[in-house]
Design a protein around this motif. Sequence first.
Motif, PDB file in Angstrom:
ATOM      1  N   SER A 188      61.699  12.361 -13.434  1.00  0.00           N
ATOM      2  CA  SER A 188      62.424  11.496 -12.493  1.00  0.00           C
ATOM      3  C   SER A 188      62.056  11.966 -11.088  1.00  0.00           C
ATOM      4  CB  SER A 188      63.940  11.612 -12.711  1.00  0.00           C
ATOM      5  OG  SER A 188      64.400  12.884 -12.284  1.00  0.00           O
ATOM      6  N   ASP A 189      62.624  11.338 -10.074  1.00  0.00           N
ATOM      7  CA  ASP A 189      62.354  11.757  -8.699  1.00  0.00           C
ATOM      8  C   ASP A 189      62.719  13.226  -8.470  1.00  0.00           C
ATOM      9  OD1 ASP A 189      61.513   9.184  -8.250  1.00  0.00           O
ATOM     10  OD2 ASP A 189      63.241   8.613  -7.025  1.00  0.00           O
ATOM     11  N   LYS A 190      63.683  13.738  -9.229  1.00  0.00           N
ATOM     12  CA  LYS A 190      64.100  15.142  -9.106  1.00  0.00           C
ATOM     13  C   LYS A 190      63.021  16.116  -9.571  1.00  0.00           C
ATOM     14  CE  LYS A 190      68.997  14.168  -9.703  1.00  0.00           C
ATOM     15  NZ  LYS A 190      70.183  14.358 -10.536  1.00  0.00           N
ATOM     16  N   THR A 191      62.053  15.632 -10.358  1.00  0.00           N
ATOM     17  CA  THR A 191      61.003  16.504 -10.880  1.00  0.00           C
ATOM     18  C   THR A 191      60.204  17.140  -9.754  1.00  0.00           C
ATOM     19  OG1 THR A 191      60.847  15.125 -12.859  1.00  0.00           O
ATOM     20  CG2 THR A 191      58.998  16.600 -12.427  1.00  0.00           C
ATOM     21  N   LEU A 192      59.927  16.379  -8.696  1.00  0.00           N
ATOM     22  CA  LEU A 192      59.177  16.911  -7.552  1.00  0.00           C
ATOM     23  C   LEU A 192      60.165  17.379  -6.497  1.00  0.00           C
ATOM     24  CD1 LEU A 192      56.196  14.452  -7.046  1.00  0.00           C
ATOM     25  CD2 LEU A 192      56.157  16.763  -7.976  1.00  0.00           C
ATOM     26  N   GLN A 193      60.180  18.679  -6.284  1.00  0.00           N
ATOM     27  CA  GLN A 193      61.055  19.237  -5.264  1.00  0.00           C
ATOM     28  C   GLN A 193      60.433  20.525  -4.758  1.00  0.00           C
ATOM     29  OE1 GLN A 193      65.122  19.466  -6.416  1.00  0.00           O
ATOM     30  NE2 GLN A 193      65.794  19.827  -4.342  1.00  0.00           N
ATOM     31  N   TYR A 253      58.263  17.489  -1.084  1.00  0.00           N
ATOM     32  CA  TYR A 253      59.070  16.492  -1.795  1.00  0.00           C
ATOM     33  C   TYR A 253      60.515  16.987  -1.812  1.00  0.00           C
ATOM     34  CZ  TYR A 253      54.526  14.934  -3.556  1.00  0.00           C
ATOM     35  OH  TYR A 253      53.237  14.486  -3.662  1.00  0.00           O
ATOM     36  N   ASP A 254      61.467  16.084  -1.566  1.00  0.00           N
ATOM     37  CA  ASP A 254      62.858  16.511  -1.492  1.00  0.00           C
ATOM     38  C   ASP A 254      63.665  16.326  -2.778  1.00  0.00           C
ATOM     39  OD1 ASP A 254      63.327  13.766  -1.580  1.00  0.00           O
ATOM     40  OD2 ASP A 254      64.451  13.705   0.304  1.00  0.00           O
ATOM     41  N   GLY A 255      63.043  15.815  -3.843  1.00  0.00           N
ATOM     42  CA  GLY A 255      63.757  15.601  -5.095  1.00  0.00           C
ATOM     43  C   GLY A 255      64.594  14.338  -5.105  1.00  0.00           C
ATOM     44  N   ALA A 256      64.567  13.587  -4.002  1.00  0.00           N
ATOM     45  CA  ALA A 256      65.367  12.360  -3.895  1.00  0.00           C
ATOM     46  C   ALA A 256      64.528  11.164  -3.475  1.00  0.00           C
ATOM     47  CB  ALA A 256      66.509  12.572  -2.898  1.00  0.00           C
ATOM     48  N   GLY A 257      63.185  11.291  -3.542  1.00  0.00           N
ATOM     49  CA  GLY A 257      62.316  10.163  -3.238  1.00  0.00           C
ATOM     50  C   GLY A 257      61.703  10.149  -1.855  1.00  0.00           C
ATOM     51  N   ASN A 258      61.868  11.226  -1.078  1.00  0.00           N
ATOM     52  CA  ASN A 258      61.268  11.305   0.255  1.00  0.00           C
ATOM     53  C   ASN A 258      60.170  12.352   0.269  1.00  0.00           C
ATOM     54  OD1 ASN A 258      63.155   9.447   1.653  1.00  0.00           O
ATOM     55  ND2 ASN A 258      64.619  10.991   0.982  1.00  0.00           N
ATOM     56  N   GLU A 271      43.657  15.851  12.219  1.00  0.00           N
ATOM     57  CA  GLU A 271      44.901  16.231  11.559  1.00  0.00           C
ATOM     58  C   GLU A 271      45.700  14.980  11.251  1.00  0.00           C
ATOM     59  OE1 GLU A 271      47.078  19.398  13.379  1.00  0.00           O
ATOM     60  OE2 GLU A 271      45.263  20.574  13.713  1.00  0.00           O
ATOM     61  N   ILE A 272      46.480  15.047  10.186  1.00  0.00           N
ATOM     62  CA  ILE A 272      47.288  13.906   9.779  1.00  0.00           C
ATOM     63  C   ILE A 272      48.668  14.399   9.365  1.00  0.00           C
ATOM     64  CG2 ILE A 272      46.364  13.976   7.428  1.00  0.00           C
ATOM     65  CD1 ILE A 272      46.634  10.878   7.443  1.00  0.00           C
ATOM     66  N   SER A 273      49.669  13.647   9.756  1.00  0.00           N
ATOM     67  CA  SER A 273      51.050  13.946   9.389  1.00  0.00           C
ATOM     68  C   SER A 273      51.730  12.620   9.075  1.00  0.00           C
ATOM     69  CB  SER A 273      51.754  14.657  10.546  1.00  0.00           C
ATOM     70  OG  SER A 273      53.073  14.963  10.195  1.00  0.00           O
ATOM     71  N   LEU A 274      52.243  12.490   7.858  1.00  0.00           N
ATOM     72  CA  LEU A 274      52.852  11.235   7.415  1.00  0.00           C
ATOM     73  C   LEU A 274      54.169  11.480   6.696  1.00  0.00           C
ATOM     74  CD1 LEU A 274      49.699   9.600   5.768  1.00  0.00           C
ATOM     75  CD2 LEU A 274      50.730   8.926   7.946  1.00  0.00           C
ATOM     76  N   LYS A 275      55.023  10.483   6.741  1.00  0.00           N
ATOM     77  CA  LYS A 275      56.247  10.470   5.933  1.00  0.00           C
ATOM     78  C   LYS A 275      56.151   9.276   5.005  1.00  0.00           C
ATOM     79  CE  LYS A 275      59.219  12.695   9.297  1.00  0.00           C
ATOM     80  NZ  LYS A 275      60.464  12.631  10.049  1.00  0.00           N
ATOM     81  N   GLY A 276      56.875   9.351   3.907  1.00  0.00           N
ATOM     82  CA  GLY A 276      56.874   8.247   2.963  1.00  0.00           C
ATOM     83  C   GLY A 276      57.957   8.413   1.915  1.00  0.00           C
TER      84      GLY A 276
END
Length: 148
Positions: A40-45, A68-73, A85-90
């Motif tokens: 689930s999204d919680k897997t990546l944290q 990854y914040d575990g909540a989809g961000n 250099e690159i910096s992105l949010k998603g």
Amino acid sequence: MTLTQVKLGKEREMKSAVICSLAAALALSGAAFAADETCSDKTLQGSYIFSASGTDKSPIAEAGMVGYDGAGNVVFKGKYSNNAEISLKGTYKISGNCRGEVRYEDGRTVTFFVTPSGDELTWVVTSGPILASNSWRVSKSDLIGMKP
């Protein structure tokens, strides 16, 4: 048929049996793994490092960190071999079969597969520069500055 030919035939039969047994065991363990483990999204944290190579009108390499914040961000910071250099949010979404997708603010998307433990993922950019790689968790903490 000579004794040597008989021995060689038996040896081939045994090797084939061992290979078939290993293949069956792997198939069964994969089925058990799939039945017991889900994502689930919680897997990546946490914070993950990577290095990737591919093309963006010419060959290019990239290295960086993704949080990854575990909540989809997700927050991405990297540097290309041309010193850009690159910096992105998603945002990201992971399905129960451990396949996921990231959508970054600049429109690029990344498809990935993550281990049920969340310790490793393999990914490919599906819109944007052609890059593919693996990422490894280096910390369950936020090392990249996801929170303002």
